[in-house]
Design a protein around this motif. Structure first.
Motif, PDB file in Angstrom:
ATOM      1  N   ILE A  64       0.833  -1.203   0.000  1.00 23.93           N
ATOM      2  CA  ILE A  64       0.000   0.000   0.000  1.00 23.93           C
ATOM      3  C   ILE A  64       0.867   1.251   0.000  1.00 23.93           C
ATOM      4  O   ILE A  64       0.615   2.210  -0.740  1.00 23.93           O
ATOM      5  N   GLU A  65       1.916   1.246   0.827  1.00 20.30           N
ATOM      6  CA  GLU A  65       2.810   2.402   0.886  1.00 20.30           C
ATOM      7  C   GLU A  65       3.495   2.635  -0.453  1.00 20.30           C
ATOM      8  O   GLU A  65       3.618   3.768  -0.923  1.00 20.30           O
ATOM      9  N   SER A  66       3.950   1.537  -1.080  1.00 24.28           N
ATOM     10  CA  SER A  66       4.618   1.651  -2.378  1.00 24.28           C
ATOM     11  C   SER A  66       3.663   2.178  -3.444  1.00 24.28           C
ATOM     12  O   SER A  66       4.017   3.056  -4.246  1.00 24.28           O
ATOM     13  N   ASN A  67       2.431   1.639  -3.455  1.00 22.91           N
ATOM     14  CA  ASN A  67       1.442   2.102  -4.435  1.00 22.91           C
ATOM     15  C   ASN A  67       1.071   3.558  -4.214  1.00 22.91           C
ATOM     16  O   ASN A  67       0.894   4.325  -5.170  1.00 22.91           O
ATOM     17  N   LEU A  68       0.954   3.955  -2.947  1.00 26.12           N
ATOM     18  CA  LEU A  68       0.617   5.339  -2.638  1.00 26.12           C
ATOM     19  C   LEU A  68       1.722   6.275  -3.090  1.00 26.12           C
ATOM     20  O   LEU A  68       1.465   7.341  -3.664  1.00 26.12           O
ATOM     21  N   ASN A  92       3.451  10.368  -7.264  1.00 23.03           N
ATOM     22  CA  ASN A  92       4.344  10.778  -8.352  1.00 23.03           C
ATOM     23  C   ASN A  92       5.058  12.083  -8.040  1.00 23.03           C
ATOM     24  O   ASN A  92       5.108  13.012  -8.845  1.00 23.03           O
ATOM     25  N   GLY A  93       5.602  12.163  -6.834  1.00 19.80           N
ATOM     26  CA  GLY A  93       6.360  13.350  -6.449  1.00 19.80           C
ATOM     27  C   GLY A  93       5.534  14.469  -5.874  1.00 19.80           C
ATOM     28  O   GLY A  93       6.073  15.487  -5.460  1.00 19.80           O
ATOM     29  N   LYS A  94       4.193  14.302  -5.878  1.00 17.95           N
ATOM     30  CA  LYS A  94       3.332  15.350  -5.337  1.00 17.95           C
ATOM     31  C   LYS A  94       3.042  15.066  -3.870  1.00 17.95           C
ATOM     32  O   LYS A  94       3.008  13.934  -3.446  1.00 17.95           O
ATOM     33  N   GLN A  95       2.835  16.121  -3.127  1.00 18.03           N
ATOM     34  CA  GLN A  95       2.533  15.986  -1.713  1.00 18.03           C
ATOM     35  C   GLN A  95       1.232  16.701  -1.404  1.00 18.03           C
ATOM     36  O   GLN A  95       0.902  17.722  -2.027  1.00 18.03           O
TER      37      GLN A  95
END
Length: 320
Positions: free
Chosen positions: A159-163, A168-171
């Motif tokens: 889940i962490e990896s998919n999130l 994609n670099g956005k926060q």
């Protein structure tokens, strides 16, 4: 009582018959009553009568008890199969028994091992416990618990990896970005925008990069850089900067009155070292030529006739 504590029967003293003598009814009947009492204390082999008290085996073993095939009949079992205090099973046999329940614990009707594995149990092994008249519940084995924990850890990692990939670099708004530095590079503790207006950049906007060593440095935004370049190349009414600590200001002003105070575009830190005027006429007096009348913010000039509104060029040198 015709039988003593060791189970021995003793005839009444009046029961002995003597040859040639009459048997008296009182003696005969009392002896028969004694027999009756003794027989009534006997344990019948066909199980027709229940026990009326505890039995002392005196350290001996009750052998050849029947194996249990139907627990609902509440048959007696051998000591090798069960203990009065516990429930035991052999192989995958479903066991049945009752446990004394208190105010919060229920009795157990049966327990069975489901999907047994070797060692501490397989990854799907658990105990299925059924209380009387209630739904059964499971008690997982160590192997099952460890497997579930490992699966949940893997799921959380996925889940962490998919999130992270979806971002994609956005926060999200208000979030910090953190990162571990590689090699000798320091680790970033957070990054945040500074001097923004409703999230939009301004001429002074920059990214503040904070490090775990307590230091931080700014990264100017595009608009900030563009504003600084524009400020550098745009014409100024003064020039500032020579040797370290020395400020040179070149500017112009217009004579509008006979005695006029002229401010510097930027104040010096002390009285300037020199002021040079380039008037269009020679009718100006720079404070009567006395530098003590100058200040760090400006100077005074006197006009001795001639045309007002003329333009005067100034070069002032002092400490910045």
């Amino acid at each position: 009582m015709p039988i003593d504590s060791n189970g021995n029967y003793t005839l009444p003293t009046t029961s002995t018959a003597v040859a040639g003598e009459l048997i008296e009814a009182s003696k005969h009947n009392s002896t028969c009553d004694d027999f009756k009492q003794a027989f009534n204390l006997s344990l019948w082999r066909d199980g027709r009568a229940p026990w009326t008290g505890d039995h002392n085996a005196n350290g001996n073993t009750i052998a050849n008890l029947k194996k249990i095939s139907d627990w609902t009949t509440q048959q007696a079992i051998g000591a090798s199969d069960a203990d009065a205090r516990y429930l035991k099973s052999s192989g995958s046999t479903l066991i049945d028994g009752s446990a004394a329940a208190n105010s919060s614990n229920a009795a157990i009707q049966n327990i069975q091992v489901v999907d047994y594995g070797s060692g501490s149990g397989g990854t799907n092994t658990y105990l299925q416990i059924t209380p009387p008249g209630a739904d059964s519940f499971a008690v997982p084995s160590l192997g099952m618990v460890e497997d579930k924990i490992a699966a949940e850890a893997q799921r959380a990692s996925t889940i962490e990896s998919n999130l992270q990939s979806s971002l994609n670099g956005k926060q999200p708004a208000g979030a910090y970005v953190s990162g571990q530095g590689s090699g000798s590079n320091p680790t970033v503790s957070n990054i945040q925008p500074v001097n923004t207006t409703a999230g939009a950049e301004t001429d002074t906007s920059y990214l503040q990069v904070a490090l775990t060593n307590g230091k931080a440095f700014p990264i100017p935004t595009n608009q900030n850089v563009a504003a600084q370049i524009k400020n550098y190349v745009d014409p100024k009414d003064y020039i500032s900067g020579t040797a370290p600590g020395i400020k040179v200001q070149a500017f112009t002003f217009q004579i509008t009155q006979d005695s006029q105070q002229v401010p510097f575009p930027q104040s010096f830190s002390s009285i300037p070292l020199a002021i040079i005027l380039t008037p269009t006429t020679k009718d100006l007096d720079l404070g009567s030529g006395d530098p003590t009348t100058w200040t760090k913010t400006g100077f005074n000039v006197t006009h001795f006739g001639g045309t007002l509104n003329q333009i005067v060029s100034v070069i002032a040198v002092g400490v910045g």
